[in-house]
Design a protein around this motif. Structure first.
Motif, PDB file in Angstrom:
ATOM      1  N   ALA A  28      18.316  -0.344  -4.947  1.00 35.97           N
ATOM      2  CA  ALA A  28      17.617   0.946  -4.878  1.00 35.97           C
ATOM      3  C   ALA A  28      16.260   0.798  -4.186  1.00 35.97           C
ATOM      4  O   ALA A  28      15.700  -0.300  -4.131  1.00 35.97           O
ATOM      5  CB  ALA A  28      17.418   1.489  -6.287  1.00 35.97           C
ATOM      6  N   PRO A  29      15.705   1.910  -3.656  1.00 37.98           N
ATOM      7  CA  PRO A  29      14.333   1.871  -3.122  1.00 37.98           C
ATOM      8  C   PRO A  29      13.358   1.393  -4.196  1.00 37.98           C
ATOM      9  O   PRO A  29      13.631   1.539  -5.394  1.00 37.98           O
ATOM     10  CB  PRO A  29      14.077   3.333  -2.740  1.00 37.98           C
ATOM     11  CG  PRO A  29      15.439   3.899  -2.473  1.00 37.98           C
ATOM     12  CD  PRO A  29      16.348   3.225  -3.470  1.00 37.98           C
ATOM     13  N   PRO A  30      12.217   0.841  -3.808  1.00 37.75           N
ATOM     14  CA  PRO A  30      11.346   0.148  -4.768  1.00 37.75           C
ATOM     15  C   PRO A  30      10.455   1.036  -5.639  1.00 37.75           C
ATOM     16  O   PRO A  30       9.540   0.528  -6.271  1.00 37.75           O
ATOM     17  CB  PRO A  30      10.486  -0.740  -3.866  1.00 37.75           C
ATOM     18  CG  PRO A  30      10.417  -0.005  -2.565  1.00 37.75           C
ATOM     19  CD  PRO A  30      11.751   0.675  -2.423  1.00 37.75           C
ATOM     20  N   THR A  31      10.696   2.338  -5.687  1.00 39.91           N
ATOM     21  CA  THR A  31       9.890   3.183  -6.568  1.00 39.91           C
ATOM     22  C   THR A  31      10.450   3.145  -7.985  1.00 39.91           C
ATOM     23  O   THR A  31      11.643   2.894  -8.187  1.00 39.91           O
ATOM     24  CB  THR A  31       9.865   4.642  -6.086  1.00 39.91           C
ATOM     25  OG1 THR A  31      11.181   5.200  -6.235  1.00 39.91           O
ATOM     26  CG2 THR A  31       9.437   4.730  -4.626  1.00 39.91           C
ATOM     27  N   LEU A  32       9.590   3.404  -8.980  1.00 39.80           N
ATOM     28  CA  LEU A  32      10.030   3.415 -10.375  1.00 39.80           C
ATOM     29  C   LEU A  32      11.144   4.435 -10.565  1.00 39.80           C
ATOM     30  O   LEU A  32      12.166   4.141 -11.193  1.00 39.80           O
ATOM     31  CB  LEU A  32       8.850   3.736 -11.288  1.00 39.80           C
ATOM     32  CG  LEU A  32       9.184   3.989 -12.768  1.00 39.80           C
ATOM     33  CD1 LEU A  32       9.847   2.765 -13.390  1.00 39.80           C
ATOM     34  CD2 LEU A  32       7.930   4.372 -13.544  1.00 39.80           C
ATOM     35  N   ASP A  33      10.966   5.639 -10.040  1.00 48.34           N
ATOM     36  CA  ASP A  33      11.955   6.693 -10.214  1.00 48.34           C
ATOM     37  C   ASP A  33      13.300   6.277  -9.641  1.00 48.34           C
ATOM     38  O   ASP A  33      14.333   6.386 -10.306  1.00 48.34           O
ATOM     39  CB  ASP A  33      11.476   7.976  -9.534  1.00 48.34           C
ATOM     40  CG  ASP A  33      12.385   9.160  -9.856  1.00 48.34           C
ATOM     41  OD1 ASP A  33      12.214   9.767 -10.924  1.00 48.34           O
ATOM     42  OD2 ASP A  33      13.280   9.458  -9.031  1.00 48.34           O
ATOM     43  N   GLY A  44       6.759  -3.027 -12.116  1.00 42.91           N
ATOM     44  CA  GLY A  44       6.504  -3.140 -10.692  1.00 42.91           C
ATOM     45  C   GLY A  44       6.017  -1.850 -10.061  1.00 42.91           C
ATOM     46  O   GLY A  44       5.706  -1.809  -8.869  1.00 42.91           O
ATOM     47  N   ALA A  45       5.912  -0.790 -10.856  1.00 44.02           N
ATOM     48  CA  ALA A  45       5.504   0.511 -10.327  1.00 44.02           C
ATOM     49  C   ALA A  45       3.983   0.600 -10.244  1.00 44.02           C
ATOM     50  O   ALA A  45       3.252  -0.094 -10.954  1.00 44.02           O
ATOM     51  CB  ALA A  45       6.036   1.625 -11.210  1.00 44.02           C
ATOM     52  N   ALA A  46       3.506   1.486  -9.365  1.00 47.34           N
ATOM     53  CA  ALA A  46       2.066   1.673  -9.208  1.00 47.34           C
ATOM     54  C   ALA A  46       1.459   2.322 -10.438  1.00 47.34           C
ATOM     55  O   ALA A  46       0.298   2.089 -10.774  1.00 47.34           O
ATOM     56  CB  ALA A  46       1.794   2.527  -7.967  1.00 47.34           C
ATOM     57  N   ARG A  47       2.240   3.155 -11.141  1.00 47.08           N
ATOM     58  CA  ARG A  47       1.740   3.850 -12.318  1.00 47.08           C
ATOM     59  C   ARG A  47       2.709   3.634 -13.466  1.00 47.08           C
ATOM     60  O   ARG A  47       3.910   3.663 -13.303  1.00 47.08           O
ATOM     61  CB  ARG A  47       1.644   5.356 -12.027  1.00 47.08           C
ATOM     62  CG  ARG A  47       1.124   6.190 -13.197  1.00 47.08           C
ATOM     63  CD  ARG A  47       1.397   7.663 -12.954  1.00 47.08           C
ATOM     64  NE  ARG A  47       2.809   7.920 -12.688  1.00 47.08           N
ATOM     65  CZ  ARG A  47       3.758   7.914 -13.620  1.00 47.08           C
ATOM     66  NH1 ARG A  47       3.450   7.651 -14.865  1.00 47.08           N
ATOM     67  NH2 ARG A  47       5.018   8.147 -13.289  1.00 47.08           N
ATOM     68  N   THR A  48       2.170   3.348 -14.643  1.00 43.97           N
ATOM     69  CA  THR A  48       2.988   3.175 -15.831  1.00 43.97           C
ATOM     70  C   THR A  48       2.583   4.209 -16.871  1.00 43.97           C
ATOM     71  O   THR A  48       1.468   4.715 -16.854  1.00 43.97           O
ATOM     72  CB  THR A  48       2.830   1.759 -16.423  1.00 43.97           C
ATOM     73  OG1 THR A  48       1.441   1.518 -16.673  1.00 43.97           O
ATOM     74  CG2 THR A  48       3.349   0.706 -15.450  1.00 43.97           C
TER      75      THR A  48
END
Length: 210
Positions: A87-92, A148-152
């Motif tokens: 999948a793409p590397p975004t959290l969503d 690994g996401a920018a925001r948690t």
């Protein structure tokens, strides 16, 4: 000393073959008619082995159930991890890919769904440790993806992951127990909605943290 060959199979190979036949029989019978309704005699008859041979492979029905359950978990974890990695590397994107793959993979075979989410509970305390270990493994998958996401989220990530797993588990129990079963894609949409309400910056958690 290695056992003598019999019909081209060594003693170790015969034992492995019997073990796999029992796992295959249990995969079907423990799913339906169910763990408690399945005797060792019926397992052996389906696997075409003697009752004595059963105890050369497993110490009890519970031991066999644990092996089947752990096999299901191993295969599901592998499939979910591969989907997340692709999948793409975004959290969503990563978590949605994992949720969708988990639900699709588990419901692809109703036996797997029944074993993982219904019969493991009916088996009782003897399998509580195996179930707890499985939950911990899937929790780690969610946590590692979220870290690994920018925001948690503003709350404990481990507890949030447990909550998400619990929600998906209940959705799959509903799928197994209800006739007709809700569509798989509806289960995915519901789980994704719960995830996004939990993790999105506009969700109730973010509002409560302000």
């Amino acid at each position: 000393m290695a056992g003598r060959d019999y019909r081209g199979m060594s003693a170790a190979e015969r034992l492995a073959d019997r073990r796999e036949r029992l796992i295959s029989a249990a995969y079907t019978l423990f799913a339906q008619p169910g763990f408690h309704a399945t005797t060792i005699e019926r397992l052996c008859a389906t696997a075409r082995i003697s009752n004595r041979a059963f105890y050369e492979c497993f110490s009890s029905r519970e031991d066999l159930m644990r092996a089947v359950y752990e096999r299901c978990i191993e295969e599901t974890l592998r499939s979910v991890s591969e989907a997340i990695d692709m999948a793409p590397p975004t959290l969503d994107d990563r978590i949605v890919a994992g949720i969708a793959e988990y639900i699709r993979f588990v419901t692809k075979d109703v036996r797997r769904a029944r074993l993982m989410h219904l019969e493991v509970r009916r088996a009782g305390n003897v399998l509580s440790g195996a179930r707890q270990q499985a939950v911990a493994s899937f929790t780690k998958v969610i946590e590692s993806s979220a870290r690994g996401a920018a925001r948690t989220p503003p709350l404990d990530l481990h507890l949030l992951a447990l909550g998400l797993i619990g929600a998906i588990t209940e959705l799959l129990i509903e799928w197994v127990m209800t006739e007709p079963s809700p569509p798989t894609e509806q289960l995915i949409e519901t789980a994704v909605y719960i995830f996004r309400r939990t993790f999105s910056s506009g969700g109730p958690l973010a509002a409560s943290a302000q």
